[in-house]
Motif scaffolding. Structure first.
Motif, PDB file in Angstrom:
ATOM      1  N   GLU A   1      50.785  20.563  36.039  1.00 32.37           N
ATOM      2  CA  GLU A   1      51.073  21.999  36.130  1.00 32.37           C
ATOM      3  C   GLU A   1      52.525  22.247  36.511  1.00 32.37           C
ATOM      4  O   GLU A   1      53.163  23.171  35.999  1.00 32.37           O
ATOM      5  N   SER A   2      53.058  21.428  37.402  1.00 25.92           N
ATOM      6  CA  SER A   2      54.446  21.598  37.831  1.00 25.92           C
ATOM      7  C   SER A   2      55.412  21.308  36.694  1.00 25.92           C
ATOM      8  O   SER A   2      56.367  22.068  36.465  1.00 25.92           O
TER       9      SER A   2
ATOM     10  N   VAL B   1      43.427  23.510  34.262  1.00 26.88           N
ATOM     11  CA  VAL B   1      44.823  23.086  34.311  1.00 26.88           C
ATOM     12  C   VAL B   1      45.669  24.091  33.550  1.00 26.88           C
ATOM     13  O   VAL B   1      45.399  24.377  32.370  1.00 26.88           O
ATOM     14  N   SER B   2      46.687  24.644  34.197  1.00 30.53           N
ATOM     15  CA  SER B   2      47.578  25.576  33.515  1.00 30.53           C
ATOM     16  C   SER B   2      48.692  24.809  32.823  1.00 30.53           C
ATOM     17  O   SER B   2      49.149  23.766  33.288  1.00 30.53           O
TER      18      SER B   2
ATOM     19  N   ASP C   1      49.132  29.462  28.645  1.00 28.39           N
ATOM     20  CA  ASP C   1      48.260  28.465  28.054  1.00 28.39           C
ATOM     21  C   ASP C   1      47.575  27.692  29.182  1.00 28.39           C
ATOM     22  O   ASP C   1      48.097  27.600  30.299  1.00 28.39           O
ATOM     23  N   ALA C   2      46.405  27.160  28.871  1.00 29.54           N
ATOM     24  CA  ALA C   2      45.656  26.399  29.877  1.00 29.54           C
ATOM     25  C   ALA C   2      44.545  25.637  29.182  1.00 29.54           C
ATOM     26  O   ALA C   2      44.257  25.854  27.998  1.00 29.54           O
ATOM     27  N   ILE C   3      43.925  24.761  29.943  1.00 33.30           N
ATOM     28  CA  ILE C   3      42.739  24.055  29.470  1.00 33.30           C
ATOM     29  C   ILE C   3      41.768  23.930  30.633  1.00 33.30           C
ATOM     30  O   ILE C   3      42.182  23.725  31.780  1.00 33.30           O
TER      31      ILE C   3
END
Length: 393
Positions: free
Chosen positions: A158-159, A324-325, A330-332
């Motif tokens: 993410e970071s 999880v971004s 967007d993300a999953i």
């Protein structure tokens, strides 16, 4: 009049606040019990969103003492220096000495910078809002250069995505022993990798960082990578306070608990969140908000039972998802079995972004509901087992 039963809660993160507001609401009509939270700051830190703070984004601010005051829970600002579990006392950095009958230990965990030389001196972490703001300041000063993110777990992914999206002029390199999304099924893992590629994040799996210098990172194979900033997210260790106090801890400094979340060496101490080594049928729980908040609620329920002369019940917990971004758009979301292994179901794109933003929203509304209806909100106890409507990671 007999003395009050003193309950101290050390730490006001997700687990500590869940314990404080739930317990405070349950005992607010009792004049023989006093609940007090001890925390280094008065602002609640959304650790799940510190990668946003690290890229200069402003988050909402929530005042801990104000919320606690509404249910009669006390607040003391200070850092815990030491615990004496034989005398039932806690000493703060300014030498104040606090007494307790029951203790809830929720001091959380920090990035494990001790195992890689140079990480303490040269790497940024996301252990606090101040740490994240420090990284944001460094990134803002870079017109070009390389940012290395050490650790390909959820925080590292993410970071790296957030930094690449907010600072497209920078080269972002994500290093890890495993490939990103290693615990996901094939399609979600492929989507995750494609999202990182789209953002320009360079990924290198199967590597070990062995040293961090002021301007570079050294790998086990002998390679040196020039770095203008290093963010270290690989591994978590507990604060050393519990081990120094003589409580039984594991090799990461987490308090080893019995099935009810009480310390196996000092049963008047409950350990919750990242500070606890909690065994379930599928193995040791891994520290996340998804599991941390239920441990805090369970400690509150158990202490309420103890105050009534009853025995606390065992804690049971099952995971539900891994969100999880990949930046802001967007993300999953990989749905999981209770033991954390992946199911076939997953979400991607806008649906996943909406889902993650909903379940990872600031927990303040949940805490507010708990002040009126203990156990309500995103998590609640049911027959000793904790279930979720939609909880944060």
């Amino acid at each position: 009049m007999r003395n009050k039963r003193e309950i101290l809660i050390l730490g006001a993160g997700y687990a500590g606040m869940s314990a404080a507001v739930n317990l405070g609401a349950r005992v607010k009509r009792r004049d023989d019990v006093r609940v007090t939270v001890v925390n280094a700051g008065e602002r609640f830190v959304e650790r799940l969103r510190l990668h946003q703070t690290a890229t200069g984004q402003q988050l909402a601010e929530f005042d801990i003492p104000e919320l606690l005051e509404s249910i009669g829970v006390g607040f003391i600002r200070g850092r815990v220096r030491e615990i004496d579990p034989e005398a039932n006392t806690v000493r703060l950095d300014d030498q104040r000495l606090l007494r307790y009958d029951h203790l809830v230990y929720a001091l959380g965990g920090v990035a494990d910078t001790a195992r890689v030389p140079g990480a303490d001196e040269h790497a940024f972490t996301l252990d606090s809002a101040a740490d994240a703001a420090s990284l944001a300041g460094r990134l803002d000063r870079l017109a070009a250069g390389t940012v290395v993110v050490g650790g390909a777990g959820l925080t590292g992914i993410e970071s790296a995505a957030e930094i690449a999206e907010r600072y497209p002029q920078l080269r972002v390199l994500l290093l890890g022993r495993d490939e990103p999304g290693a615990a996901m099924t094939d399609k979600p893992r492929a989507y995750l990798r494609a999202g990182l590629d789209r953002l320009g994040v360079e990924v290198r799996g199967g590597v070990d960082v062995v040293k961090i210098l002021a301007d570079s990172v050294e790998l086990a194979a002998g390679e040196s990578i020039t770095a203008d900033a290093v963010l270290w997210t690989s591994g978590v260790r507990a604060a050393p306070v519990a081990a120094a106090a003589g409580l039984t801890v594991d090799d990461l400094g987490r308090i080893v608990t019995d099935p009810t979340l009480r310390s196996i060496s000092h049963p008047n101490v409950y350990a919750v969140g990242d500070a606890a080594a909690i065994e379930q049928g599928y193995g040791l729980m891994h520290g996340t908000c998804q599991s941390g908040m239920p441990t805090g609620v369970h400690a509150a329920v158990s202490l309420t039972r103890e105050l009534k002369g009853k025995q606390p019940k065992p804690f049971r917990f099952g995971y539900y998802h891994t969100p999880v971004s990949l930046g802001r758009a967007d993300a999953i979301v990989q749905f999981t079995k209770p033991d954390g292994s992946p199911r076939r179901w997953y979400l991607t794109g806008k649906r996943a972004t909406w889902y993650k933003e909903t379940v990872n929203a600031a927990p303040w509304p949940t805490f507010l509901r708990m002040t009126r209806f203990p156990g309500s909100g995103a998590i609640w106890p049911s027959g000793g087992r904790y279930t979720r409507r939609a909880g944060a990671r």
